[in-house]
Design an enzyme around this catalytic site. Structure first.
Site, mmCIF file in Angstrom:
data_model
loop_
_atom_site.group_PDB
_atom_site.id
_atom_site.type_symbol
_atom_site.label_atom_id
_atom_site.label_comp_id
_atom_site.label_asym_id
_atom_site.label_seq_id
_atom_site.Cartn_x
_atom_site.Cartn_y
_atom_site.Cartn_z
ATOM 1 N N ALA A 1 26.633 -7.893 2.176
ATOM 2 C CA ALA A 1 27.120 -6.937 1.177
ATOM 3 C C ALA A 1 28.319 -6.124 1.681
ATOM 4 C CB ALA A 1 25.987 -5.998 0.766
ATOM 5 N N ASN B 1 20.943 -2.947 8.584
ATOM 6 C CA ASN B 1 20.594 -3.069 7.163
ATOM 7 C C ASN B 1 21.751 -2.504 6.337
ATOM 8 O OD1 ASN B 1 19.389 -2.755 4.557
ATOM 9 N ND2 ASN B 1 17.365 -2.662 5.510
ATOM 10 N N HIS C 1 12.023 -12.824 8.207
ATOM 11 C CA HIS C 1 12.667 -11.679 8.864
ATOM 12 C C HIS C 1 11.719 -10.498 8.915
ATOM 13 C CE1 HIS C 1 13.079 -10.460 4.644
ATOM 14 N NE2 HIS C 1 13.372 -9.235 5.049
ATOM 15 N N GLN D 1 11.919 -5.925 9.703
ATOM 16 C CA GLN D 1 12.830 -4.794 9.729
ATOM 17 C C GLN D 1 12.475 -3.902 10.912
ATOM 18 O OE1 GLN D 1 13.961 -2.913 6.001
ATOM 19 N NE2 GLN D 1 12.652 -4.330 4.859
ATOM 20 N N GLU E 1 -2.047 8.780 14.687
ATOM 21 C CA GLU E 1 -2.525 7.966 15.817
ATOM 22 C C GLU E 1 -2.361 8.727 17.132
ATOM 23 O OE1 GLU E 1 -1.028 3.944 15.866
ATOM 24 O OE2 GLU E 1 -2.026 3.432 13.976
ATOM 25 N N PHE F 1 -6.397 -4.360 -5.636
ATOM 26 C CA PHE F 1 -5.583 -3.255 -6.116
ATOM 27 C C PHE F 1 -6.068 -1.967 -5.479
ATOM 28 C CE2 PHE F 1 -4.782 -6.489 -9.249
ATOM 29 C CZ PHE F 1 -3.463 -6.285 -9.596
ATOM 30 N N VAL G 1 -5.914 1.294 -6.088
ATOM 31 C CA VAL G 1 -5.549 2.157 -7.218
ATOM 32 C C VAL G 1 -6.696 3.112 -7.509
ATOM 33 C CG1 VAL G 1 -4.036 0.409 -8.242
ATOM 34 C CG2 VAL G 1 -6.487 0.429 -8.828
HETATM 35 O O1 LIG Z 1 -13.261 -0.905 -11.542
HETATM 36 P P1 LIG Z 1 -12.320 -2.019 -11.910
HETATM 37 O O2 LIG Z 1 -11.455 -1.684 -13.100
HETATM 38 O O3 LIG Z 1 -12.998 -3.355 -12.006
HETATM 39 O O4 LIG Z 1 -11.346 -2.171 -10.643
HETATM 40 C C1 LIG Z 1 -10.201 -1.397 -10.419
HETATM 41 O O5 LIG Z 1 -10.534 -0.056 -10.061
HETATM 42 C C2 LIG Z 1 -11.236 0.124 -8.830
HETATM 43 C C3 LIG Z 1 -11.391 1.607 -8.579
HETATM 44 O O6 LIG Z 1 -10.153 2.268 -8.577
HETATM 45 C C4 LIG Z 1 -10.492 -0.552 -7.660
HETATM 46 O O7 LIG Z 1 -11.285 -0.488 -6.494
HETATM 47 C C5 LIG Z 1 -10.206 -2.024 -7.981
HETATM 48 O O8 LIG Z 1 -9.435 -2.593 -6.927
HETATM 49 C C6 LIG Z 1 -9.416 -2.073 -9.295
HETATM 50 O O9 LIG Z 1 -9.125 -3.417 -9.635
HETATM 51 O O1 LIG Z 2 13.671 -3.011 2.535
HETATM 52 P P1 LIG Z 2 13.404 -3.880 1.345
HETATM 53 O O2 LIG Z 2 12.871 -5.253 1.731
HETATM 54 O O3 LIG Z 2 14.532 -3.942 0.362
HETATM 55 O O4 LIG Z 2 12.228 -3.125 0.534
HETATM 56 C C1 LIG Z 2 10.869 -3.234 0.827
HETATM 57 O O5 LIG Z 2 10.522 -2.576 2.044
HETATM 58 C C2 LIG Z 2 10.707 -1.156 2.064
HETATM 59 C C3 LIG Z 2 10.201 -0.622 3.381
HETATM 60 O O6 LIG Z 2 8.864 -1.002 3.620
HETATM 61 C C4 LIG Z 2 9.966 -0.487 0.885
HETATM 62 O O7 LIG Z 2 10.279 0.883 0.849
HETATM 63 C C5 LIG Z 2 10.377 -1.133 -0.443
HETATM 64 O O8 LIG Z 2 9.626 -0.562 -1.488
HETATM 65 C C6 LIG Z 2 10.127 -2.634 -0.357
HETATM 66 O O9 LIG Z 2 10.478 -3.275 -1.564
#
Ligand SMILES: O=P(O)(O)O[C@H]1O[C@H](CO)[C@@H](O)[C@H](O)[C@H]1O
Ligand SMILES: O=P(O)(O)O[C@H]1O[C@H](CO)[C@@H](O)[C@H](O)[C@H]1O
Lengths: 323, 323
Positions: free
Chosen positions: B33, B49, B138, B140, B154, B287, B289
């Site tokens: 780039a 980078n 690769h 980073q 840690e 996930f 989440v």
């Molecule tokens: O409970 P669900 O909708 O099956 O599952 C979703 O929510 C959970 C609680 O946040 C997560 O542990 C799962 O990874 C996610 O897929």
């Molecule tokens: O540096 P890249 O490959 O463009 O980007 C990737 O690594 C970064 C560092 O872990 C993250 O912040 C980005 O969200 C991810 O897409």
């Protein structure tokens, strides 16, 4: 944000969902995995998760023989709460009175499960990108016999701030953000929405009551109506940002409950966190990987930039606005 | 793990990548780039980078007027390291001597950037699912003027353990896992691979030297050869688990460097973390989440189950094994 993106593009979001699908276990009248039949509910509907991660009678792991190998039983219950009988709506597409019934249901379940459990975690995973496995509008409620890690961290920080400064951390924080304005997204009579100073997700927000409120059940009727209204505005802005049904995980944090509920928790202020994954468009997300997992979160745009973008967006939903 | 999955299924992984693509900025001879042309390298290749998240001359945010609004400059440099001149290989498909050159390059870059910076974070995001935007093999290297959050955590834990128990936490931990065996995945003369007791990702592993080693540059030639060989075995098992090019984020943690490198860091033990997202198959991920983001990590299978599955897998790559 200037990096060219040749990485993963998410599958396009939600094809149209049918309003009612008798095979969807979250729909009124459907049969669930355990054989129970859902009532023909017409507001919210709360039931036991058929695949609970927490169980009330989890066995104890027994005593440990080494300081590095410590385990404890995690006991609790997992519930699912449907927001609406229809599968093809989401909170921002529901009316303010309909959202108000969700707020009331959140307050009741906190009260009900909080009588026994020290922590009641209400959370919504919205959208397939956030691991949500069912498009029907719903959230989950997991109540546990222990304070989870993040609850413990919030407890420590809020307690330390109160003892050092004599007021609740989040009361002073909200007050400061109202003065500074640059991270505010929405304000109403009783609530604030802002992109927090410490945000890690691009469009992360914090939803705070203006009054000192420790738990959901303490909210007055006026505060509940106003909450329904500001949530509809926030979620409409989110959907409008990339003209998509905006995915996120959100959840409520309030003072611990259970047998210690009567102790002094005045350092706590009720709040909700919204963590949305999208960064550049409806299909390109922020990946919290690599440096973020191994070292430290780093942002692709500033909280002030994110707040400004959200502030500028209309409060009318892009699906409802045009004729 | 019993929940029916109607959620997101990832797009199928890597279509075949061409061995050489003159438009790929990571390839030998390609123009980047910033206009620079890559040499026709034939081992590893380290360069700046072109879209760095850290810069050596980041301005200071100035003094803060409030305890809740504290900011500091984050200074540093970001480098990219190609593992191999070909785009269509990955570490497990490279030969042990080729992987050994990567180990040597990791040690040198730690030495070079560690002369100035207190933390040198080497990490690899592998696969589009882990936000990797370029299929060329690769990693980073981000060096920073500060200890990132996870390095600080840690540091605190290892220091506290050493002062309480008189030995490095991870030396005793590795020793215990060797006795208990149930979480071991691979062992060699100089290295251990195990699913840690505290794992949160389904197939997370920890790679540890058997000897007390604080930083990558301290590794002996024999330890480096053995590291190349055990990494090839681990990554081959990972690929074999779902017969796919297994995505992950990995990274090295060792004692801090920079001007304080000469202090006593004996509580540190060098190690690498592997964080792979897959749970059920090549296209269904875990996930992190909802409950995980708002409350606490929870596992879908135990570390012992994960270790057992990884242990049972062949050490010959599924792409190379069959005729
Ligand atoms: O409970 P669900 O909708 O099956 O599952 C979703 O929510 C959970 C609680 O946040 C997560 O542990 C799962 O990874 C996610 O897929
Ligand atoms: O540096 P890249 O490959 O463009 O980007 C990737 O690594 C970064 C560092 O872990 C993250 O912040 C980005 O969200 C991810 O897409």
């Amino acid at each position: 944000m200037k990096r060219p993106w040749q990485g993963q593009v998410e599958p396009p979001l939600l094809k149209t969902v049918p309003r009612h699908d008798p095979h969807n276990p979250l729909c009124p009248g459907a049969t669930r995995a355990n054989g129970e039949v859902n009532p023909y509910y017409d507001g919210t509907f709360l039931f036991d998760n058929d695949f609970p991660a927490l169980q009330p009678d989890a066995p104890s792991p027994g005593p440990s023989d080494h300081p590095l190998f410590q385990a404890e039983a995690a006991r609790g219950v997992c519930k699912v709460m449907c927001f609406h009988p229809w599968s093809d709506v989401t909170l921002p597409l529901m009316s303010v009175p309909e959202i108000r019934t969700v707020v009331d249901a959140w307050a009741s379940v906190t009260e009900e499960l909080g009588a026994q459990y020290p922590w009641v975690q209400i959370f919504e995973n919205k959208g397939a990108m956030m691991g949500c496995s069912n498009p029907h509008p719903h959230c989950q409620v997991w109540a546990s016999s222990f304070l989870p890690d993040i609850a413990q961290r919030e407890e420590r920080s809020q307690r330390a701030y109160q003892s050092q400064h004599g007021e609740p951390l989040l009361m002073e924080y909200g007050h400061q953000e109202l003065l500074r304005r640059e991270r505010l997204v929405l304000t109403s009579e009783h609530w604030l929405v802002l992109v927090p100073f410490w945000a890690v997700w691009p469009f992360q927000t914090l939803l705070l009551p203006r009054r000192h409120v420790r738990r959901l059940p303490e909210l007055t009727p006026a505060e509940r109506d106003d909450l329904a209204s500001i949530m509809k505005k926030l979620l409409t802005k989110y959907d409008n940002l990339f003209e998509t049904s905006f995915p996120y995980s959100m959840g409520w944090h309030g003072a611990p409950t259970g047998s210690e509920a009567g102790a002094n928790w005045d350092h706590w202020q009720l709040h909700a966190h919204y963590y949305p994954p999208l960064l550049r468009s409806a299909t390109i997300r922020k990946f919290m990987v690599g440096y973020e997992m191994l070292a430290q979160a780093q942002r692709d745009l500033t909280p002030e930039q994110a707040a400004e973008r959200l502030r500028m967006l209309p409060e009318v939903h892009y699906c409802l606005g045009q004729k």
